[in-house]
Motif scaffolding. Structure first.
Motif, mmCIF file in Angstrom:
data_model
loop_
_atom_site.group_PDB
_atom_site.id
_atom_site.type_symbol
_atom_site.label_atom_id
_atom_site.label_comp_id
_atom_site.label_asym_id
_atom_site.label_seq_id
_atom_site.Cartn_x
_atom_site.Cartn_y
_atom_site.Cartn_z
ATOM 1 N N SER A 169 10.240 -2.583 0.007
ATOM 2 C CA SER A 169 9.138 -2.012 -1.201
ATOM 3 C C SER A 169 7.479 -1.711 -0.442
ATOM 4 N N LEU A 170 7.824 -3.339 -0.284
ATOM 5 C CA LEU A 170 6.236 -3.111 0.492
ATOM 6 C C LEU A 170 5.763 -2.291 2.128
ATOM 7 N N ASN A 171 6.947 -2.137 2.810
ATOM 8 C CA ASN A 171 6.553 -1.405 3.841
ATOM 9 C C ASN A 171 6.927 0.587 3.442
ATOM 10 N N ASN A 172 7.289 0.397 2.087
ATOM 11 C CA ASN A 172 7.312 1.863 1.606
ATOM 12 C C ASN A 172 6.056 2.014 1.287
ATOM 13 N N ILE A 173 4.913 1.468 0.582
ATOM 14 C CA ILE A 173 4.040 1.826 -0.229
ATOM 15 C C ILE A 173 2.380 1.694 0.423
ATOM 16 N N LEU A 189 -4.778 -3.598 9.795
ATOM 17 C CA LEU A 189 -4.820 -2.816 7.862
ATOM 18 C C LEU A 189 -3.749 -3.294 7.719
ATOM 19 N N ASN A 190 -2.537 -2.827 8.978
ATOM 20 C CA ASN A 190 -1.241 -3.605 8.397
ATOM 21 C C ASN A 190 -1.029 -4.819 7.120
ATOM 22 N N SER A 191 -1.380 -5.874 7.734
ATOM 23 C CA SER A 191 -1.897 -7.374 7.198
ATOM 24 C C SER A 191 -2.746 -7.776 5.858
ATOM 25 N N ASN A 192 -3.673 -6.685 6.071
ATOM 26 C CA ASN A 192 -4.811 -7.349 5.055
ATOM 27 C C ASN A 192 -4.443 -5.796 3.721
ATOM 28 N N PHE A 193 -3.554 -4.733 4.346
ATOM 29 C CA PHE A 193 -2.786 -4.186 2.829
ATOM 30 C C PHE A 193 -1.936 -4.637 2.006
ATOM 31 N N LYS A 194 -0.900 -5.487 2.830
ATOM 32 C CA LYS A 194 0.714 -6.174 2.510
ATOM 33 C C LYS A 194 0.177 -7.016 1.444
ATOM 34 N N SER A 195 -1.488 -7.942 2.025
ATOM 35 C CA SER A 195 -1.418 -9.263 1.391
ATOM 36 C C SER A 195 -2.684 -8.341 0.234
ATOM 37 N N GLN A 217 3.217 4.902 2.591
ATOM 38 C CA GLN A 217 2.749 6.136 1.466
ATOM 39 C C GLN A 217 1.161 6.000 2.417
ATOM 40 N N TYR A 218 0.485 4.998 2.249
ATOM 41 C CA TYR A 218 -0.977 4.769 2.442
ATOM 42 C C TYR A 218 -1.771 4.966 3.474
ATOM 43 N N LEU A 219 -0.895 5.381 4.518
ATOM 44 C CA LEU A 219 -1.218 5.414 5.999
ATOM 45 C C LEU A 219 -0.854 7.002 5.886
ATOM 46 N N LYS A 220 -0.141 7.263 5.083
ATOM 47 C CA LYS A 220 0.059 9.555 4.657
ATOM 48 C C LYS A 220 -0.959 9.642 3.491
ATOM 49 N N ASP A 221 -2.068 8.648 3.186
ATOM 50 C CA ASP A 221 -1.954 9.499 2.112
ATOM 51 C C ASP A 221 -3.668 9.621 2.644
#
Length: 140
Positions: A33-37, A55-61, A40-44
């Motif tokens: 689920s984390l990878n999917n959202i 970017l990856n770690s802060n979004f997931k944090s 989607q965020y990167l796409k948006d």
């Protein structure tokens, strides 16, 4: 947990067999689920190419902080239910686990400072989008 993890820290689930299987399934579902959202965020935001680690770690944090808040609230609700209604299944289970495996102590880590505005934006966006991940369905 599968032995394919080569870098970072490996997570080992311990407990009764069915509890471990449930924990592994839940962990895999949350990671998916984390990878999917995040995708989607990167796409948006129109990001293409290599993703900066910050970017990856802060979004997931950010997303994990929201999920953890929901978990704590759910645990508190359950604690009140087990102490007020006399349904002691959770208490009996935790006692049995503690007797068999010993008491578990949890530790916390200090949060890292953001390195850029983009990282901060990713964290807060992760918090916002983390709300879409369903941790547990509540029984009615």
């Amino acid at each position: 947990m599968p032995e394919r993890k080569t870098g970072g820290k490996k997570i080992v689930f311990r407990g009764f067999r069915h509890d471990v299987e449930l924990a592994i399934d839940m962990y895999a579902r949350l990671i998916g689920s984390l990878n999917n959202i995040f995708a989607q965020y990167l796409k948006d935001i129109g990001h293409e190419g290599r993703v900066p680690m910050s970017l990856n770690s802060n979004f997931k944090s950010g997303a994990v902080s929201t999920i953890w808040r929901v978990v704590r609230e759910t645990m508190e609700e359950r604690k009140q239910l087990t102490t007020s209604s006399g349904t002691a299944l959770v208490v009996v289970k935790s006692t049995a686990v503690a007797e068999y495996f010993g008491n578990v102590e949890y530790t916390t880590n200090k949060a890292k400072a953001f390195t850029s505005d983009t990282s901060a934006d990713a964290y807060f966006e992760g918090q916002k989008r983390g709300r879409s991940i369903e941790v547990q369905r509540k029984l009615q």
